[in-house]
Scaffold this motif. Sequence first.
Motif, PDB file in Angstrom:
ATOM      1  N   PHE A 199      13.710  25.881  36.199  1.00 41.29           N
ATOM      2  CA  PHE A 199      13.917  27.024  35.311  1.00 41.29           C
ATOM      3  C   PHE A 199      12.573  27.706  35.082  1.00 41.29           C
ATOM      4  CE2 PHE A 199      14.418  28.751  30.911  1.00 41.29           C
ATOM      5  CZ  PHE A 199      15.381  29.693  31.208  1.00 41.29           C
ATOM      6  N   ASP A 200      12.328  28.759  35.845  1.00 45.39           N
ATOM      7  CA  ASP A 200      11.071  29.499  35.770  1.00 45.39           C
ATOM      8  C   ASP A 200      11.352  30.990  35.937  1.00 45.39           C
ATOM      9  OD1 ASP A 200       8.366  29.994  35.577  1.00 45.39           O
ATOM     10  OD2 ASP A 200       7.976  29.603  37.700  1.00 45.39           O
ATOM     11  N   PRO A 201      12.131  31.572  35.011  1.00 45.44           N
ATOM     12  CA  PRO A 201      12.578  32.960  35.191  1.00 45.44           C
ATOM     13  C   PRO A 201      11.432  33.962  35.159  1.00 45.44           C
ATOM     14  CG  PRO A 201      13.132  32.155  32.994  1.00 45.44           C
ATOM     15  CD  PRO A 201      12.630  30.973  33.767  1.00 45.44           C
ATOM     16  N   GLU A 202      11.460  34.894  36.096  1.00 44.91           N
ATOM     17  CA  GLU A 202      10.459  35.945  36.165  1.00 44.91           C
ATOM     18  C   GLU A 202      10.961  37.155  35.367  1.00 44.91           C
ATOM     19  OE1 GLU A 202       9.799  36.652  40.287  1.00 44.91           O
ATOM     20  OE2 GLU A 202       9.055  34.610  40.667  1.00 44.91           O
ATOM     21  N   PRO A 203      10.187  37.628  34.400  1.00 47.21           N
ATOM     22  CA  PRO A 203      10.636  38.735  33.545  1.00 47.21           C
ATOM     23  C   PRO A 203      11.121  39.939  34.354  1.00 47.21           C
ATOM     24  CG  PRO A 203       8.592  37.801  32.721  1.00 47.21           C
ATOM     25  CD  PRO A 203       8.829  37.172  34.066  1.00 47.21           C
ATOM     26  N   GLY A 204      12.221  40.501  33.909  1.00 48.88           N
ATOM     27  CA  GLY A 204      12.734  41.715  34.525  1.00 48.88           C
ATOM     28  C   GLY A 204      13.613  41.515  35.735  1.00 48.88           C
ATOM     29  N   THR A 205      13.815  40.256  36.181  1.00 47.10           N
ATOM     30  CA  THR A 205      14.608  40.020  37.388  1.00 47.10           C
ATOM     31  C   THR A 205      16.083  39.864  37.045  1.00 47.10           C
ATOM     32  OG1 THR A 205      14.123  37.659  37.215  1.00 47.10           O
ATOM     33  CG2 THR A 205      12.751  38.953  38.710  1.00 47.10           C
ATOM     34  N   VAL A 206      16.920  40.495  37.865  1.00 45.92           N
ATOM     35  CA  VAL A 206      18.375  40.384  37.754  1.00 45.92           C
ATOM     36  C   VAL A 206      18.881  39.884  39.102  1.00 45.92           C
ATOM     37  CG1 VAL A 206      20.543  41.622  37.358  1.00 45.92           C
ATOM     38  CG2 VAL A 206      18.474  42.262  36.077  1.00 45.92           C
ATOM     39  N   ASP A 258      26.824  49.134  41.474  1.00 42.93           N
ATOM     40  CA  ASP A 258      26.894  49.387  40.035  1.00 42.93           C
ATOM     41  C   ASP A 258      25.605  48.940  39.342  1.00 42.93           C
ATOM     42  OD1 ASP A 258      29.479  50.259  40.488  1.00 42.93           O
ATOM     43  OD2 ASP A 258      30.377  48.327  39.984  1.00 42.93           O
ATOM     44  N   LEU A 259      25.078  47.808  39.771  1.00 44.89           N
ATOM     45  CA  LEU A 259      23.820  47.329  39.173  1.00 44.89           C
ATOM     46  C   LEU A 259      22.666  48.254  39.522  1.00 44.89           C
ATOM     47  CD1 LEU A 259      23.996  43.465  39.714  1.00 44.89           C
ATOM     48  CD2 LEU A 259      24.625  44.788  37.691  1.00 44.89           C
ATOM     49  N   ILE A 260      22.612  48.717  40.769  1.00 43.37           N
ATOM     50  CA  ILE A 260      21.544  49.635  41.176  1.00 43.37           C
ATOM     51  C   ILE A 260      21.587  50.913  40.337  1.00 43.37           C
ATOM     52  CG2 ILE A 260      20.802  51.160  43.055  1.00 43.37           C
ATOM     53  CD1 ILE A 260      21.558  48.861  44.976  1.00 43.37           C
ATOM     54  N   ALA A 261      22.789  51.431  40.093  1.00 41.64           N
ATOM     55  CA  ALA A 261      22.926  52.661  39.308  1.00 41.64           C
ATOM     56  C   ALA A 261      22.573  52.430  37.840  1.00 41.64           C
ATOM     57  CB  ALA A 261      24.358  53.190  39.427  1.00 41.64           C
ATOM     58  N   ALA A 262      22.947  51.266  37.305  1.00 37.11           N
ATOM     59  CA  ALA A 262      22.747  51.012  35.876  1.00 37.11           C
ATOM     60  C   ALA A 262      21.357  50.526  35.536  1.00 37.11           C
ATOM     61  CB  ALA A 262      23.779  49.991  35.388  1.00 37.11           C
ATOM     62  N   LEU A 263      20.658  49.933  36.522  1.00 38.56           N
ATOM     63  CA  LEU A 263      19.385  49.267  36.234  1.00 38.56           C
ATOM     64  C   LEU A 263      18.273  49.732  37.183  1.00 38.56           C
ATOM     65  CD1 LEU A 263      20.958  45.700  35.970  1.00 38.56           C
ATOM     66  CD2 LEU A 263      20.328  47.182  34.040  1.00 38.56           C
ATOM     67  N   PRO A 264      17.949  51.019  37.175  1.00 35.30           N
ATOM     68  CA  PRO A 264      16.964  51.530  38.145  1.00 35.30           C
ATOM     69  C   PRO A 264      15.562  50.969  37.941  1.00 35.30           C
ATOM     70  CG  PRO A 264      17.475  53.195  36.496  1.00 35.30           C
ATOM     71  CD  PRO A 264      18.455  52.087  36.286  1.00 35.30           C
ATOM     72  N   ASP A 265      15.268  50.441  36.738  1.00 37.11           N
ATOM     73  CA  ASP A 265      13.912  49.968  36.451  1.00 37.11           C
ATOM     74  C   ASP A 265      13.805  48.441  36.500  1.00 37.11           C
ATOM     75  OD1 ASP A 265      15.608  49.728  34.306  1.00 37.11           O
ATOM     76  OD2 ASP A 265      14.056  50.026  32.793  1.00 37.11           O
ATOM     77  N   ARG A 266      14.851  47.772  36.925  1.00 35.17           N
ATOM     78  CA  ARG A 266      14.822  46.309  36.992  1.00 35.17           C
ATOM     79  C   ARG A 266      14.596  45.841  38.424  1.00 35.17           C
ATOM     80  NH1 ARG A 266      15.540  42.965  32.316  1.00 35.17           N
ATOM     81  NH2 ARG A 266      16.031  44.389  30.606  1.00 35.17           N
ATOM     82  N   ARG A 267      14.075  44.614  38.567  1.00 36.19           N
ATOM     83  CA  ARG A 267      13.928  43.992  39.887  1.00 36.19           C
ATOM     84  C   ARG A 267      15.245  43.308  40.223  1.00 36.19           C
ATOM     85  NH1 ARG A 267       9.604  39.734  39.618  1.00 36.19           N
ATOM     86  NH2 ARG A 267      10.238  39.462  41.796  1.00 36.19           N
ATOM     87  N   MET A 313      17.254  30.712  42.468  1.00 36.18           N
ATOM     88  CA  MET A 313      18.080  30.867  41.267  1.00 36.18           C
ATOM     89  C   MET A 313      17.237  30.657  40.014  1.00 36.18           C
ATOM     90  SD  MET A 313      21.511  28.869  42.566  1.00 36.18           S
ATOM     91  CE  MET A 313      22.460  29.030  41.049  1.00 36.18           C
ATOM     92  N   GLY A 314      16.316  29.684  40.066  1.00 34.71           N
ATOM     93  CA  GLY A 314      15.469  29.407  38.914  1.00 34.71           C
ATOM     94  C   GLY A 314      14.520  30.533  38.568  1.00 34.71           C
ATOM     95  N   ARG A 315      14.225  31.407  39.535  1.00 34.77           N
ATOM     96  CA  ARG A 315      13.305  32.524  39.306  1.00 34.77           C
ATOM     97  C   ARG A 315      13.989  33.711  38.627  1.00 34.77           C
ATOM     98  NH1 ARG A 315      11.073  34.335  44.831  1.00 34.77           N
ATOM     99  NH2 ARG A 315      10.021  35.820  43.458  1.00 34.77           N
ATOM    100  N   ILE A 316      15.312  33.697  38.566  1.00 28.56           N
ATOM    101  CA  ILE A 316      16.068  34.832  38.033  1.00 28.56           C
ATOM    102  C   ILE A 316      16.136  34.757  36.506  1.00 28.56           C
ATOM    103  CG2 ILE A 316      18.327  35.946  37.956  1.00 28.56           C
ATOM    104  CD1 ILE A 316      16.795  36.312  40.605  1.00 28.56           C
ATOM    105  N   ALA A 317      15.831  35.876  35.848  1.00 29.72           N
ATOM    106  CA  ALA A 317      15.930  35.928  34.386  1.00 29.72           C
ATOM    107  C   ALA A 317      17.366  36.190  33.936  1.00 29.72           C
ATOM    108  CB  ALA A 317      15.002  37.013  33.841  1.00 29.72           C
ATOM    109  N   VAL A 318      18.077  37.073  34.658  1.00 32.01           N
ATOM    110  CA  VAL A 318      19.436  37.445  34.247  1.00 32.01           C
ATOM    111  C   VAL A 318      20.392  37.224  35.413  1.00 32.01           C
ATOM    112  CG1 VAL A 318      20.881  39.213  33.193  1.00 32.01           C
ATOM    113  CG2 VAL A 318      18.408  39.254  32.799  1.00 32.01           C
TER     114      VAL A 318
END
Length: 293
Positions: A131-138, A152-161, A201-206
């Motif tokens: 469990f080592d989530p990187e901030p801003g990652t989806v 849908d995610l690309i359209a809704a989250l243009p500023d997220r990784r 999977m452990g690198r994902i924050a959301v």
Amino acid sequence: MKHLIVGPAGHGVTEYALGLARATGAEVIREETFGDSPLAGPVHVTFTDHLFGDTAERLLARIDGPLSVSLHDIPQPEEGAARYERRAGVYRALAAAADVAVVNSDHEARFFPAGATTVIRLPIPVIDSSFDPEPGTVGVLGFLYPGKGHEDLIAALPDRRLRFLGAVSTGHEQWAADLVRSARSVELTGWLTDEELAAEMGRIAVPVCPHRHFSASGSLMAWLGAGRKVLVRDSDYAREIDAWLPGRVTLVGEGGWRDAVDRHVPERLDPPRYGWAEVAQRWEETWRFAGLM
């Protein structure tokens, strides 16, 4: 009971079939592509028309004796009327002919006549994921193909990784290339070994399951098996899982991805205790009740 397992290694339905055979100590008849040699029953088959073809008759003609089927990729009206009706006939014919017919969710069972199927949920694998989530990652897990909600995610989250963990399904390579070009920050990992997948999977924050139409999900079970809380598109199936495992998923309505992602706090929980041992026990009880064991 012999288990007829058809399909390439790595295919989700094939992997489920192999897991069930291992968990129940079954004799396996292995075919990369669906054959035609006759088989004396009782025989168990893990079925999807993507591997067996769009007719029930070939399978039924091969089996001389009792038949048990695990039915996957249940038809949904959203596929389009012609395709849905064609596939629906295959699945309903198999369920009617089989001595045991099993689906993976209550949502799927409602596709069939009342009492025609038994529900045995997909196993939740225990995944040793750091469990080592990187901030801003989806992150979205599993094969990439249209209809799983990536756009849908690309359209809704243009500023997220956005990190899509898995290979592109064959035939959808151009769609995937266009997907990447349409976004500011998208990474496709390609195929991953089990160890690599657990680490990613452990690198994902959301963790997100944005599937538009689904009735059972191995990728959702994988996130749960890693002890993660998951954002899931609201649906009958998602509400079913939420009722079964309270506090493990967050239901997201249309247009709600931005707010849900912003509110999500990365957290690691103990995985639910529902693996192959529990699934095998349910199957063996079902077979014994039907007189197949």
